[in-house]
Scaffold this motif. Structure first.
Motif, PDB file in Angstrom:
ATOM      1  N   ALA A   1      -8.614   7.813  29.885  1.00 41.31           N
ATOM      2  CA  ALA A   1      -7.281   8.174  29.408  1.00 41.31           C
ATOM      3  C   ALA A   1      -6.260   7.372  30.196  1.00 41.31           C
ATOM      4  O   ALA A   1      -6.532   6.905  31.308  1.00 41.31           O
ATOM      5  CB  ALA A   1      -7.037   9.670  29.592  1.00 41.31           C
ATOM      6  N   VAL A   2      -5.085   7.203  29.612  1.00 44.62           N
ATOM      7  CA  VAL A   2      -3.951   6.625  30.338  1.00 44.62           C
ATOM      8  C   VAL A   2      -2.837   7.664  30.377  1.00 44.62           C
ATOM      9  O   VAL A   2      -2.767   8.536  29.501  1.00 44.62           O
ATOM     10  CB  VAL A   2      -3.439   5.324  29.669  1.00 44.62           C
ATOM     11  CG1 VAL A   2      -4.510   4.251  29.698  1.00 44.62           C
ATOM     12  CG2 VAL A   2      -2.967   5.576  28.240  1.00 44.62           C
ATOM     13  N   PRO A   3      -1.970   7.626  31.394  1.00 48.03           N
ATOM     14  CA  PRO A   3      -0.863   8.579  31.434  1.00 48.03           C
ATOM     15  C   PRO A   3       0.069   8.376  30.237  1.00 48.03           C
ATOM     16  O   PRO A   3       0.340   7.240  29.833  1.00 48.03           O
ATOM     17  CB  PRO A   3      -0.139   8.244  32.745  1.00 48.03           C
ATOM     18  CG  PRO A   3      -1.125   7.476  33.559  1.00 48.03           C
ATOM     19  CD  PRO A   3      -1.979   6.736  32.572  1.00 48.03           C
ATOM     20  N   LYS A   4       0.536   9.445  29.659  1.00 49.35           N
ATOM     21  CA  LYS A   4       1.488   9.333  28.552  1.00 49.35           C
ATOM     22  C   LYS A   4       2.743   8.604  29.012  1.00 49.35           C
ATOM     23  O   LYS A   4       3.227   8.816  30.131  1.00 49.35           O
ATOM     24  CB  LYS A   4       1.862  10.721  28.025  1.00 49.35           C
ATOM     25  CG  LYS A   4       0.757  11.405  27.235  1.00 49.35           C
ATOM     26  CD  LYS A   4       1.242  12.702  26.600  1.00 49.35           C
ATOM     27  CE  LYS A   4       2.218  12.448  25.461  1.00 49.35           C
ATOM     28  NZ  LYS A   4       2.582  13.700  24.757  1.00 49.35           N
ATOM     29  N   ALA A   5       3.287   7.771  28.145  1.00 50.09           N
ATOM     30  CA  ALA A   5       4.508   7.045  28.472  1.00 50.09           C
ATOM     31  C   ALA A   5       5.714   7.979  28.521  1.00 50.09           C
ATOM     32  O   ALA A   5       6.665   7.755  29.274  1.00 50.09           O
ATOM     33  CB  ALA A   5       4.743   5.937  27.448  1.00 50.09           C
ATOM     34  N   SER A   6       5.658   9.043  27.726  1.00 50.42           N
ATOM     35  CA  SER A   6       6.744  10.029  27.684  1.00 50.42           C
ATOM     36  C   SER A   6       6.199  11.292  27.044  1.00 50.42           C
ATOM     37  O   SER A   6       5.156  11.254  26.370  1.00 50.42           O
ATOM     38  CB  SER A   6       7.930   9.498  26.867  1.00 50.42           C
ATOM     39  OG  SER A   6       7.550   9.305  25.507  1.00 50.42           O
ATOM     40  N   PRO A   7       6.864  12.434  27.210  1.00 42.07           N
ATOM     41  CA  PRO A   7       6.364  13.675  26.624  1.00 42.07           C
ATOM     42  C   PRO A   7       6.182  13.605  25.111  1.00 42.07           C
ATOM     43  O   PRO A   7       5.299  14.257  24.558  1.00 42.07           O
ATOM     44  CB  PRO A   7       7.433  14.708  27.006  1.00 42.07           C
ATOM     45  CG  PRO A   7       8.076  14.157  28.232  1.00 42.07           C
ATOM     46  CD  PRO A   7       8.069  12.670  28.044  1.00 42.07           C
ATOM     47  N   ASP A   8       7.019  12.803  24.440  1.00 40.91           N
ATOM     48  CA  ASP A   8       6.959  12.757  22.981  1.00 40.91           C
ATOM     49  C   ASP A   8       6.232  11.527  22.446  1.00 40.91           C
ATOM     50  O   ASP A   8       6.319  11.220  21.250  1.00 40.91           O
ATOM     51  CB  ASP A   8       8.377  12.819  22.391  1.00 40.91           C
ATOM     52  CG  ASP A   8       9.272  11.678  22.854  1.00 40.91           C
ATOM     53  OD1 ASP A   8       8.844  10.900  23.742  1.00 40.91           O
ATOM     54  OD2 ASP A   8      10.408  11.573  22.344  1.00 40.91           O
ATOM     55  N   GLU A   9       5.480  10.827  23.295  1.00 41.56           N
ATOM     56  CA  GLU A   9       4.706   9.688  22.803  1.00 41.56           C
ATOM     57  C   GLU A   9       3.696  10.167  21.759  1.00 41.56           C
ATOM     58  O   GLU A   9       3.019  11.180  21.942  1.00 41.56           O
ATOM     59  CB  GLU A   9       3.969   8.986  23.949  1.00 41.56           C
ATOM     60  CG  GLU A   9       3.213   7.752  23.473  1.00 41.56           C
ATOM     61  CD  GLU A   9       2.432   7.062  24.575  1.00 41.56           C
ATOM     62  OE1 GLU A   9       1.931   5.943  24.329  1.00 41.56           O
ATOM     63  OE2 GLU A   9       2.301   7.635  25.675  1.00 41.56           O
ATOM     64  N   SER A  10       3.586   9.433  20.676  1.00 40.97           N
ATOM     65  CA  SER A  10       2.737   9.848  19.553  1.00 40.97           C
ATOM     66  C   SER A  10       1.282   9.467  19.784  1.00 40.97           C
ATOM     67  O   SER A  10       0.735   8.560  19.143  1.00 40.97           O
ATOM     68  CB  SER A  10       3.256   9.219  18.253  1.00 40.97           C
ATOM     69  OG  SER A  10       4.586   9.612  18.007  1.00 40.97           O
ATOM     70  N   VAL A  11       0.658  10.145  20.720  1.00 40.30           N
ATOM     71  CA  VAL A  11      -0.750   9.890  21.023  1.00 40.30           C
ATOM     72  C   VAL A  11      -1.494  11.224  21.129  1.00 40.30           C
ATOM     73  O   VAL A  11      -0.900  12.254  21.453  1.00 40.30           O
ATOM     74  CB  VAL A  11      -0.922   9.109  22.346  1.00 40.30           C
ATOM     75  CG1 VAL A  11      -0.378   7.712  22.224  1.00 40.30           C
ATOM     76  CG2 VAL A  11      -0.274   9.854  23.503  1.00 40.30           C
ATOM     77  N   GLY A  12      -2.789  11.190  20.863  1.00 38.86           N
ATOM     78  CA  GLY A  12      -3.608  12.363  21.091  1.00 38.86           C
ATOM     79  C   GLY A  12      -3.812  12.577  22.582  1.00 38.86           C
ATOM     80  O   GLY A  12      -3.839  11.620  23.363  1.00 38.86           O
ATOM     81  N   VAL A  13      -3.949  13.828  22.982  1.00 37.08           N
ATOM     82  CA  VAL A  13      -4.091  14.167  24.394  1.00 37.08           C
ATOM     83  C   VAL A  13      -5.424  14.866  24.616  1.00 37.08           C
ATOM     84  O   VAL A  13      -5.802  15.768  23.854  1.00 37.08           O
ATOM     85  CB  VAL A  13      -2.940  15.083  24.852  1.00 37.08           C
ATOM     86  CG1 VAL A  13      -3.169  15.580  26.274  1.00 37.08           C
ATOM     87  CG2 VAL A  13      -1.611  14.340  24.766  1.00 37.08           C
ATOM     88  N   ILE A  14      -6.145  14.450  25.660  1.00 40.36           N
ATOM     89  CA  ILE A  14      -7.404  15.107  26.018  1.00 40.36           C
ATOM     90  C   ILE A  14      -7.060  16.344  26.847  1.00 40.36           C
ATOM     91  O   ILE A  14      -6.383  16.253  27.871  1.00 40.36           O
ATOM     92  CB  ILE A  14      -8.317  14.175  26.822  1.00 40.36           C
ATOM     93  CG1 ILE A  14      -8.522  12.846  26.084  1.00 40.36           C
ATOM     94  CG2 ILE A  14      -9.671  14.838  27.071  1.00 40.36           C
ATOM     95  CD1 ILE A  14      -9.264  11.797  26.900  1.00 40.36           C
ATOM     96  N   CYS A  15      -7.514  17.496  26.390  1.00 39.22           N
ATOM     97  CA  CYS A  15      -7.241  18.753  27.084  1.00 39.22           C
ATOM     98  C   CYS A  15      -8.300  19.765  26.664  1.00 39.22           C
ATOM     99  O   CYS A  15      -9.339  19.393  26.109  1.00 39.22           O
ATOM    100  CB  CYS A  15      -5.824  19.240  26.777  1.00 39.22           C
ATOM    101  SG  CYS A  15      -5.507  19.586  25.036  1.00 39.22           S
ATOM    102  N   LEU A  16      -8.037  21.042  26.930  1.00 43.65           N
ATOM    103  CA  LEU A  16      -8.925  22.100  26.468  1.00 43.65           C
ATOM    104  C   LEU A  16      -8.311  22.787  25.253  1.00 43.65           C
ATOM    105  O   LEU A  16      -7.108  23.072  25.235  1.00 43.65           O
ATOM    106  CB  LEU A  16      -9.149  23.136  27.570  1.00 43.65           C
ATOM    107  CG  LEU A  16      -9.866  22.678  28.835  1.00 43.65           C
ATOM    108  CD1 LEU A  16     -10.074  23.870  29.769  1.00 43.65           C
ATOM    109  CD2 LEU A  16     -11.199  22.014  28.525  1.00 43.65           C
ATOM    110  N   ARG A  17      -9.126  23.039  24.245  1.00 39.04           N
ATOM    111  CA  ARG A  17      -8.706  23.827  23.099  1.00 39.04           C
ATOM    112  C   ARG A  17      -9.739  24.945  22.939  1.00 39.04           C
ATOM    113  O   ARG A  17     -10.928  24.676  22.773  1.00 39.04           O
ATOM    114  CB  ARG A  17      -8.629  22.977  21.831  1.00 39.04           C
ATOM    115  CG  ARG A  17      -8.318  23.807  20.589  1.00 39.04           C
ATOM    116  CD  ARG A  17      -7.811  23.002  19.414  1.00 39.04           C
ATOM    117  NE  ARG A  17      -8.566  21.809  19.149  1.00 39.04           N
ATOM    118  CZ  ARG A  17      -8.083  20.776  18.430  1.00 39.04           C
ATOM    119  NH1 ARG A  17      -6.859  20.832  17.953  1.00 39.04           N
ATOM    120  NH2 ARG A  17      -8.820  19.719  18.217  1.00 39.04           N
TER     121      ARG A  17
END
Length: 487
Positions: A280-296
């Motif tokens: 993963a790479v750090p998001k450029a900003s909170p609203d960057e249009s990318v999927g985020v790896i997390c827990l669901r």
């Protein structure tokens, strides 16, 4: 009607898809043969099952609870905190490569349509001084890494990193021809294995297969997640087992900075004893249009940006980094045992619905129909859809400028374009040279900001092997193709 045709008709009729034989009586012998060949590739019971599950499953965004990644499954290569660990991870990964225990899977089914190219995306020349294609850059990284890892082989055997390249129907011939015409970029053809991505039919909203022509069902690629079924169907799993390879690195062709078979990533995943890993790479900003790896729902997942509440997306940790910060870049580690297990999970995997305009023939008249609004459904699986089924997940954060520069848009687009890919590689080469002790002067790129220094991947995989540049002044533009150019 031949025995094969009759058995297919009975099978499709029993599955509620008998209309695919609608025009049989008026087809020529050649057209009948084409229809039988096309339908023989379709597991009609499977595609019916996939359609029903996709249509009957509510969107996860409406039912799921999200949580950030657990610290135990996350590490970062950014900054100095893990510098010592990174060296150990790299050594562990190089040892596995030296023992011929690592294979590489490349997702290369994409056409260069958005780039304005008629060739597969991997053939694209991003404008480097050497004019190397994406395929060539990645092939040369494999060659260099094999050489770097050889020092860990104890002279027992030649280091080989097999390269499994997933193509699609439209790109298969062109890709294989490109490799042959370029002598496989110095790789042994025995270790470059092409396999084809699968397709799924396009459906009416009621689940009937569209017929594109009277003898051909309308089909579309089954998404990059179709790789898992293709690995089994096309014999890749069998070849990995034959070669006794337990670990695999998989990535997408459009990332010009990708570290193919990255030993640091492999070593980290091995240390974590993970069966599935992701960069993963750090998001450029909170609203960057990318999927985020997390827990669901307490399981690992990639959650689309549109599924995360804006207030949640803006949450920050004490150190100022975003809580939901792990932007997915489709870069994965797998054990072969996990890949084999995915086969038994197919009934649990959830295909994504895409409403599309589907060209087809009218079953009543035989006329061709080109709809002006969405009239059907295509289904696809994403490569990250297997994450909820991992038993031991590992996520490694890497620096964007060093490892992620996707090529998606046409020249002049301003972002994720040939120009940005070119600039990102040249800037990385300059950093490699400067870290080795070189001074760069003179020529620059068109806007005066990017030194035109290209270092071949055959010379350096990740900045190593450049000791000869210490104290050297490099006047650009310059291309370093081999050791002689380091002087």
């Amino acid at each position: 009607m031949s025995e094969t045709a009759e058995s297919l008709r009975q099978k499709f009729t029993a599955a509620g898809q008998g209309h695919v034989f609608q025009f049989w009586d008026i087809l020529s012998a050649a057209e009948r043969e084409e229809l039988v060949k096309n339908l023989a590739r379709v597991d009609v019971d499977r595609i019916n099952r996939i359609f029903r599950k996709a249509m009957d499953t509510p969107p996860k965004a409406a039912t799921s609870a999200l949580a950030p990644l657990p610290e135990s499954a996350f590490a970062s290569t950014i900054g100095a905190a893990n510098a010592g660990k990174m060296k150990a991870w790299e050594e562990k990964g190089l040892k596995m490569i030296a023992e011929n225990k690592v294979g590489v899977i490349l997702l290369a089914g994409g056409q260069g349509t958005r780039l304005g190219s008629a060739d597969p995306k991997g053939c694209y020349d991003i404008g480097l001084p050497s004019h190397k294609s994406l395929f060539q850059l990645q092939a040369e990284r494999i060659l260099r890494l094999e050489k770097v890892a050889q020092q860990y082989s104890r002279g027992m055997e030649k280091v080989v990193i097999p390269w499994y390249i997933m193509v699609s129907g439209p790109t298969k011939v062109a890709t294989m021809t490109f490799f042959r015409n370029n002598n496989f970029f110095g790789l042994d053809p025995e270790n470059v294995i092409f396999f084809e991505q699968g397709v799924l039919p396009a459906f009416t909203p009621e689940g009937k297969i569209f017929m594109e022509t009277k003898d051909t069902p309308a089909v579309a690629p089954d998404g990059n997640g179709g790789i898992y079924a293709a690995l089994r169907r096309e014999g890749v799993i069998a070849d990995l087992e034959r070669r006794r390879i337990p670990y695999v690195h998989a990535y997408c062709v459009d990332n010009c900075l990708v570290k193919v078979a990255d030993p640091v990533f492999i070593g980290y995943c091995l240390e974590q004893n993970s069966d599935c890993g992701a960069k993963a790479v750090p998001k450029a900003s909170p609203d960057e249009s990318v999927g985020v790896i997390c827990l669901r729902d307490n399981k690992f997942a990639v959650v689309e940006y549109s599924e995360i509440d804006p207030k949640m997306a803006e949450l920050r940790k004490d150190d100022g980094t975003l809580v939901y910060n792990a932007a997915n870049i489709a870069n994965h580690f797998y054990t072969v045992d996990f890949l084999k297990r995915i086969d038994s999970l197919e009934n649990e995997l959830e295909y994504h619905i895409a409403h599309k305009k589907i060209k087809h023939v009218d079953l009543a008249t035989g006329d061709k129909v080109a709809p002006i609004k969405n009239n059907g459904v295509k289904l696809e699986l994403f490569i990250f859809d297997v994450m909820p089924f991992t038993e031991r997940m590992a996520v490694l954060e890497v620096e964007r400028k060093e490892e992620f520069s996707p090529l998606k848009n046409a020249p002049g687009a301003g972002s994720d374009s040939p120009e940005t890919s070119r600039a990102d590689i040249l800037q990385q080469c300059a950093r490699f040279a400067q870290a080795a002790g070189a001074k760069i002067v003179a020529g620059s790129d068109q806007d005066g900001s990017v030194p035109v220094l290209e270092i071949s991947p055959l010379v350096s995989y990740a900045g190593e092997g450049l000791e000869a540049l210490n104290g050297v002044t490099i006047t650009t533009p310059k291309v370093i193709n081999d050791a002689a150019d380091l002087k």
